[in-house]
Design an enzyme around this catalytic site. Structure first.
Site, PDB file in Angstrom:
ATOM      1  N   SER A  95      -8.769  -1.011 -11.909  1.00 37.31           N
ATOM      2  CA  SER A  95      -8.191  -1.921 -10.924  1.00 37.31           C
ATOM      3  C   SER A  95      -7.717  -3.206 -11.620  1.00 37.31           C
ATOM      4  O   SER A  95      -7.002  -3.152 -12.604  1.00 37.31           O
ATOM      5  CB  SER A  95      -9.218  -2.200  -9.823  1.00 37.31           C
ATOM      6  N   ASP A 142      -6.885   3.166  -6.206  1.00 39.52           N
ATOM      7  CA  ASP A 142      -7.830   2.361  -6.975  1.00 39.52           C
ATOM      8  C   ASP A 142      -8.826   3.227  -7.744  1.00 39.52           C
ATOM      9  O   ASP A 142      -9.454   4.125  -7.183  1.00 39.52           O
ATOM     10  CB  ASP A 142      -8.578   1.412  -6.037  1.00 39.52           C
TER      11      ASP A 142
END
Length: 376
Positions: free
Chosen positions: A47, A209
């Protein structure tokens, strides 16, 4: 001089919280000469941590320069550079999402999301020169860099990596490593927080993510050859003690717990598992360890000493008006018991405070850091 071989830097996800990682690196870089390369030959990021890690990989030959540029970006950051935060942009995106909701999938194939993070793509294209990664690997300044993603088609964790030729792809239960030439879209996919930012198509599959399906975060640096890992964990201590709830927790509170779980829980569990494995290996003769293809993994973990959600509350009014109003629709304000704001507040006053906290925490652990890196 530091021992660098087989040492990995692991940067977890956490949206705006990733500014804390820069403060830790700022303290670490002071232990090295100005022309020194990064003290890691492997970098693994998830991320927002993947963005920080990739930025460091492009400056692997000069640790000081990489940290200096990264700090400058975070200290001058505005939410509008990450996602559309002005009233026209927010309304236009929400209108498009409402229209998508009443159309068939064939009529509109765009990914749905609460926010439009297309400005982040422009920022990454502006700041990161991916060609430098390949040159740094060829020149020996870096062995490997990986970006963790979650594949929505297969429900697996996929680590896209760029590395020297001797490192091969790997496949394990629910997780795999895939050699590729990294680009902006890999970072966009890794940072696509579910429902907040849109998923990204890579090839024929869709990714989000990297924390979502990440069952074993430490496996990636180990597969890439690391036997020592520095982890900058973005989990922060909660100020409030557990208390009896008179009412059902609000949606915003539950959403905050979900984000905390996605970004922190699996890493903490994996750290506990690694500690048990290291303890077991200490009881096994070295020759038997080789037969089992197991090795001891040393770790250094730095994490915030203060509650990042409480810090975010102090800077809540720095958030753009349109975003405050949007969050208000789900019950979030400056005093809400939720960590969501700490992930979405990409304003320089807040990110600067996190950099300062990361620097302070690292300096408070300076002797432990020196021992880990074998710095006299």
């Amino acid at each position: 001089m530091a021992v660098r071989e087989n040492c990995a830097l692991m940067l977890g996800g956490g949206g705006a919280r990733a500014a804390y990682q820069v403060g830790v690196l700022k303290a670490l870089v002071q232990l090295y000469p100005r022309n020194h390369g990064i003290p890691f030959n492997v970098i693994c990021g998830t991320s927002a941590g993947a963005i920080n890690g990739t930025a460091m990989a492009t400056h692997a030959s000069c640790f000081h320069l990489g940290v200096k540029k990264l700090e400058w970006i975070w200290r001058h950051l505005h939410t509008s550079r990450i996602y559309k935060a002005a009233i026209p942009g927010v309304l236009q995106h929400l209108g498009a999402m409402l229209l998508k909701g009443i159309q068939t999938d064939l009529a509109n194939t765009d990914a749905g999301s609460l926010l439009d993070n297309s400005p982040l793509r422009d920022l990454l294209n502006e700041l990161i020169n991916f060609e430098r990664i390949d040159r740094n690997i060829q020149n020996g300044h870096l062995t490997a860099i990986s970006i963790d993603t979650s594949c929505y088609n297969t429900s697996q964790s996929v680590s896209f990596f760029q590395a020297s030729s001797e490192i091969e792809n790997w496949q394990r239960s629910r997780r795999s490593g895939l050699r590729t030439r990294l680009n902006t879209e890999h970072l966009m996919a890794s940072a696509a927080i579910p429902m907040v930012f849109p998923s990204i198509r890579l090839g024929k599959w869709y990714y989000g993510d990297g924390s979502v399906h990440q069952l074993s975060p430490l496996s990636c640096p180990i597969h890439l050859g690391a036997d020592r890992i520095m982890v900058i964990n973005l989990e922060s201590p909660h100020k409030q003690q557990p208390k009896d709830l008179e009412y059902h927790p609000k949606t915003a509170t539950i959403a905050g717990h979900l984000l905390d779980t996605i970004f922190s829980d699996t890493l903490n569990s994996d750290m506990e598992r690694l500690t048990r494995v290291n303890g077991t290996l200490a009881l096994i003769p070295p020759t038997s360890r080789e037969l089992l293809s197991l090795r001891n993994i040393d770790t250094l973990v730095i994490k915030p000493s203060e509650d990042l959600s409480e810090i975010a509350k102090r800077y809540y009014m720095e958030m753009p008006f349109a975003i405050r109003r949007l969050l208000g629709l789900i019950g979030i304000n400056s005093q809400s018991d939720t960590s969501i704001v700490s992930y979405l507040l990409f304003e320089k006053a807040y990110t600067g405070a996190l950099i300062d906290l990361g620097y302070k925490d690292a300096m408070n652990n300076l002797e432990e850091i020196k021992r880990f890196f074998n710095l006299g």
